[in-house]
Design a protein around this motif. Structure first.
Motif, PDB file in Angstrom:
ATOM      1  N   CYS A  52       0.848  -1.191   0.000  1.00 27.93           N
ATOM      2  CA  CYS A  52       0.000   0.000   0.000  1.00 27.93           C
ATOM      3  C   CYS A  52       0.887   1.245   0.000  1.00 27.93           C
ATOM      4  CB  CYS A  52      -0.903  -0.013   1.235  1.00 27.93           C
ATOM      5  SG  CYS A  52      -2.008   1.414   1.359  1.00 27.93           S
ATOM      6  N   ALA A  53       0.553   2.198  -0.812  1.00 23.63           N
ATOM      7  CA  ALA A  53       1.310   3.454  -0.878  1.00 23.63           C
ATOM      8  C   ALA A  53       0.371   4.634  -0.643  1.00 23.63           C
ATOM      9  CB  ALA A  53       1.993   3.594  -2.233  1.00 23.63           C
ATOM     10  N   VAL A  54       0.778   5.545   0.226  1.00 26.29           N
ATOM     11  CA  VAL A  54      -0.011   6.743   0.522  1.00 26.29           C
ATOM     12  C   VAL A  54       0.892   7.960   0.364  1.00 26.29           C
ATOM     13  CG1 VAL A  54      -1.267   8.009   2.295  1.00 26.29           C
ATOM     14  CG2 VAL A  54      -1.536   5.524   2.131  1.00 26.29           C
ATOM     15  N   GLY A  55       0.459   8.915  -0.411  1.00 27.25           N
ATOM     16  CA  GLY A  55       1.258  10.120  -0.588  1.00 27.25           C
ATOM     17  C   GLY A  55       1.139  10.670  -1.994  1.00 27.25           C
ATOM     18  N   LEU A 213      -6.956   7.461  10.200  1.00 27.09           N
ATOM     19  CA  LEU A 213      -6.329   8.102   9.046  1.00 27.09           C
ATOM     20  C   LEU A 213      -5.412   9.252   9.462  1.00 27.09           C
ATOM     21  CD1 LEU A 213      -9.329   8.197   6.538  1.00 27.09           C
ATOM     22  CD2 LEU A 213      -7.625   6.408   6.882  1.00 27.09           C
ATOM     23  N   GLY A 215      -2.284  10.350   9.707  1.00 30.48           N
ATOM     24  CA  GLY A 215      -0.909  10.093   9.289  1.00 30.48           C
ATOM     25  C   GLY A 215      -0.845   9.013   8.226  1.00 30.48           C
ATOM     26  N   THR A 216       0.245   9.032   7.445  1.00 31.79           N
ATOM     27  CA  THR A 216       0.379   8.098   6.325  1.00 31.79           C
ATOM     28  C   THR A 216       0.526   6.655   6.791  1.00 31.79           C
ATOM     29  OG1 THR A 216       2.746   8.570   6.298  1.00 31.79           O
ATOM     30  CG2 THR A 216       1.369   9.796   4.761  1.00 31.79           C
ATOM     31  N   GLU A 217       1.237   6.436   7.877  1.00 29.02           N
ATOM     32  CA  GLU A 217       1.432   5.068   8.358  1.00 29.02           C
ATOM     33  C   GLU A 217       0.104   4.445   8.783  1.00 29.02           C
ATOM     34  OE1 GLU A 217       3.980   2.485  11.659  1.00 29.02           O
ATOM     35  OE2 GLU A 217       4.294   4.644  11.485  1.00 29.02           O
ATOM     36  N   THR A 219      -2.856   5.353   7.794  1.00 32.14           N
ATOM     37  CA  THR A 219      -3.699   5.206   6.606  1.00 32.14           C
ATOM     38  C   THR A 219      -3.320   3.947   5.836  1.00 32.14           C
ATOM     39  OG1 THR A 219      -3.918   7.611   6.438  1.00 32.14           O
ATOM     40  CG2 THR A 219      -4.484   6.326   4.497  1.00 32.14           C
ATOM     41  N   CYS A 220      -2.017   3.723   5.650  1.00 28.06           N
ATOM     42  CA  CYS A 220      -1.544   2.504   4.982  1.00 28.06           C
ATOM     43  C   CYS A 220      -2.036   1.267   5.728  1.00 28.06           C
ATOM     44  CB  CYS A 220      -0.016   2.490   4.941  1.00 28.06           C
ATOM     45  SG  CYS A 220       0.697   3.233   3.466  1.00 28.06           S
TER      46      CYS A 220
END
Length: 267
Positions: A52-55, A213, A215-217, A219-220
């Protein structure tokens, strides 16, 4: 940790779900490099993985990176395991492990629901409600323990509910704590729960979900875990809607179903 591991072993017995993740002294001592490599080859492959990638990255860019670093990993068969089946032989009501400790650690619970069960969200809310009631009864009203809570742990084919508390290491204190816990559960089963109580438990659960959700970590983890375990993803809004639709009737139904005398055990 010791008490919880023993309680889980008691509930599931000598099956994979009842064994400690860390293994035993014997299994660790006898483990060799070939065992680790065999495990890696069996489990670490595309059919058993989700990335999974968020950003601020475009899908083609992500695809190129994945191909570069993971494209050479060979395809492997998806790992499967035998579905859990409840043992028909009834477990004893409880058991005791004697250790030289300042406190007595109490675990009480039994088999619950899997995260694939349609009533899973109601299962969560029921134990949010129970946690609040136990805090008021065990800690505030009777001053028996500093900490008490109810929690759940679910897999794809089964689950458990657990009530934990640590109390003064006196036989009468342990007995009184168990009595208060069981009385609290019995009151909920008997319907001594208002619509407002259920709404408060639902709102508490929703407030926790609202932070997944942050932060990105997080969310991933939120989306990747769903994809890996469920094969699909739901948004926070969808999960909130599921929780909001839970009724008092459903909560009472689950309490009566899961907290049957033969399904409640203590350590």
């Amino acid at each position: 940790e010791f008490s919880q591991a023993e309680f889980i072993r008691f509930i599931f017995g000598d099956r994979s779900l009842g064994r400690r993740i860390l293994g035993t002294t014997e299994s660790i001592v006898n483990m060799g490099a070939s065992d680790l490599l065999e495990y890696k080859e069996l489990y670490y492959g595309p059919p058993n993985a989700v990335i999974c990638a968020v950003g601020p990255m475009a899908p083609p860019e992500i695809r190129d990176i994945l191909e570069e670093y993971f494209g050479t990993i060979p395809q492997r068969q998806k790992v499967s395991w035998a579905e859990f089946k409840k043992v028909k032989d009834a477990l004893p009501t409880g058991f005791m492990i004697k250790r030289d400790m300042e406190q007595a650690h109490i675990y009480l619970g039994g088999l619950g629901l899997s995260y694939l069960n349609g009533d899973f969200r109601a299962f969560e809310v029921l134990h949010e409600l129970l946690s609040h009631r136990l805090w008021l009864a065990v800690r505030e009203r009777h001053s028996l323990a500093y900490w008490v809570n109810a929690q759940i742990d679910s897999c794809s084919d089964t689950g458990v509910f657990q009530i934990y508390s640590a109390v003064d290491n006196q036989k009468d204190t342990v007995a009184k704590t168990l009595k208060v816990i069981l009385k609290t559960m019995a009151e909920i089963k008997a319907g001594k729960v208002s619509d407002a109580d259920v709404e408060a438990a639902k709102m508490h659960k929703i407030s926790g979900i609202s932070t997944v959700l942050d932060g990105t970590e997080k969310t991933c983890n939120f989306f990747a875990t769903q994809e890996l375990l469920l094969g699909r993803t739901r948004t926070v809004a969808e999960i909130k809607t599921e929780i909001e639709e839970i009724t008092r009737v459903k909560i009472l139904q689950l309490a009566q179903e899961l907290w049957r005398e033969e399904n409640v055990h203590s350590l």
